[in-house]
Design an enzyme around this catalytic site. Sequence first.
Site, PDB file in Angstrom:
ATOM      1  N   THR A  23       4.520   7.490 -60.784  1.00 32.49           N
ATOM      2  CA  THR A  23       5.768   7.534 -60.005  1.00 32.49           C
ATOM      3  C   THR A  23       5.736   6.470 -58.915  1.00 32.49           C
ATOM      4  O   THR A  23       6.705   5.748 -58.696  1.00 32.49           O
ATOM      5  CB  THR A  23       5.980   8.934 -59.408  1.00 32.49           C
ATOM      6  N   LYS A  67      -2.106  12.328 -37.041  1.00 35.89           N
ATOM      7  CA  LYS A  67      -2.049  12.709 -35.621  1.00 35.89           C
ATOM      8  C   LYS A  67      -1.104  13.879 -35.408  1.00 35.89           C
ATOM      9  O   LYS A  67      -0.904  14.314 -34.277  1.00 35.89           O
ATOM     10  CB  LYS A  67      -1.556  11.523 -34.780  1.00 35.89           C
ATOM     11  N   HIS A 122      11.667  16.952 -59.732  1.00 32.92           N
ATOM     12  CA  HIS A 122      11.167  15.593 -59.967  1.00 32.92           C
ATOM     13  C   HIS A 122      12.251  14.837 -60.748  1.00 32.92           C
ATOM     14  O   HIS A 122      12.098  14.536 -61.926  1.00 32.92           O
ATOM     15  CB  HIS A 122       9.860  15.665 -60.761  1.00 32.92           C
TER      16      HIS A 122
HETATM   17  C1  NCD Z   1       3.857  14.731 -62.746  1.00 34.36           C
HETATM   18  C2  NCD Z   1       4.056  15.177 -61.305  1.00 34.36           C
HETATM   19  O1  NCD Z   1       3.531  14.573 -60.372  1.00 34.36           O
HETATM   20  O2  NCD Z   1       4.801  16.136 -61.152  1.00 34.36           O
HETATM   21  N1  NCD Z   1       3.370  13.424 -62.850  1.00 34.36           N
HETATM   22  C3  NCD Z   1       4.254  12.379 -62.804  1.00 34.36           C
HETATM   23  O3  NCD Z   1       4.987  12.221 -61.863  1.00 34.36           O
HETATM   24  N2  NCD Z   1       4.310  11.592 -63.882  1.00 34.36           N
HETATM   25  C4  NCD Z   1       3.111  15.698 -63.562  1.00 34.36           C
HETATM   26  C5  NCD Z   1       1.723  16.126 -63.152  1.00 34.36           C
HETATM   27  O4  NCD Z   1       1.184  15.715 -62.133  1.00 34.36           O
HETATM   28  O5  NCD Z   1       1.158  16.916 -63.914  1.00 34.36           O
END
Ligand code: NCD
Length: 298
Positions: A54, A82, A131
């Site tokens: 990401t 901090k 997400h």
């Molecule tokens: C995911 C997340 O961070 O939610 N990863 C991602 O962004 N590709 C999935 C995960 O961490 O399992």
Amino acid sequence: MLSKGGNLISVRELSRPDFDAVFKRASSFEAPGHTRTLQGKVVASLFYEPSTRTRLSSETAAQRLGARVIGFSGTEGTSVQKGETLSDTIRMVDAYADAIVLRHPLEGSARRAAEVATHPVVNGGDGANQHPTQTLLDLYTIQKHFGKIDGLTVAIVGDLKYGRTVHSLLQALNHYDVRIKLISHPLLRMPTQFVRASKNPVEERAELVVDDCDVIYCTRIQKERFADAQEYEKVRGAYLLSAQTLEGAKPNALVMHPLPRVDEIATDVDVLPQAGYFAQAANGVPVRMAVLDILVNG
Ligand code: NCD
């Protein structure tokens, strides 16, 4: 709705035309040509939680659009150590940057940031909640592979309780006409309110049987969200998708995973034509370019 000066906090705020607009713009960014629509801008990348894809694909997206990137990966070395609050950090960064990509362990943090910021905020994951850019790239990947999303059978496998990617995905699929199979350990079932809110037929099962599925979306057990380490031990490694599991699968099926994988997909799947997870991760760049471009330029 996605628009100039707006935010991307939750897939619940998106409409079907938003999905179509992102896919169209992302596809145009995959074609060669002039893409430096964020020339002279600064994009802040604030990652309070670990990330590889990401963060790096968001930063690549910003740079491909001609923007410069500031930010941090982990809070060490920042005033968060901090005791600075998220709101104060966002207020400051908002004065430096034209857009902010934020990942934070607390649910609701991205919305809080958007309330404080005057520039667009993109939620790169807030706790177990949402997400949205992952869901956009997931759906873009499905659309590219099948030429459609409607009519497909989508299996969602693994940690459906804590996985923010699958919470967002299930909600976004309400804009499409699909059949959904939720496959998980009984302790990691999809929260009932999300199942109830699904407009598509949903079947919940515990067995990893995927022969009737077009999309097989696997997820990692979100170890960091367990309050109790013993509970994690009970469910770890519950589902391993292997070449053997896929023997009866549709030849054109698409195996997806937001990554990182730990012990959910055996490496013998990587060479199969159904393995779609690395192409999926690569799609993060054009999709995040599209999101930044729409939010900054309209
Ligand atoms: C995911 C997340 O961070 O939610 N990863 C991602 O962004 N590709 C999935 C995960 O961490 O399992």
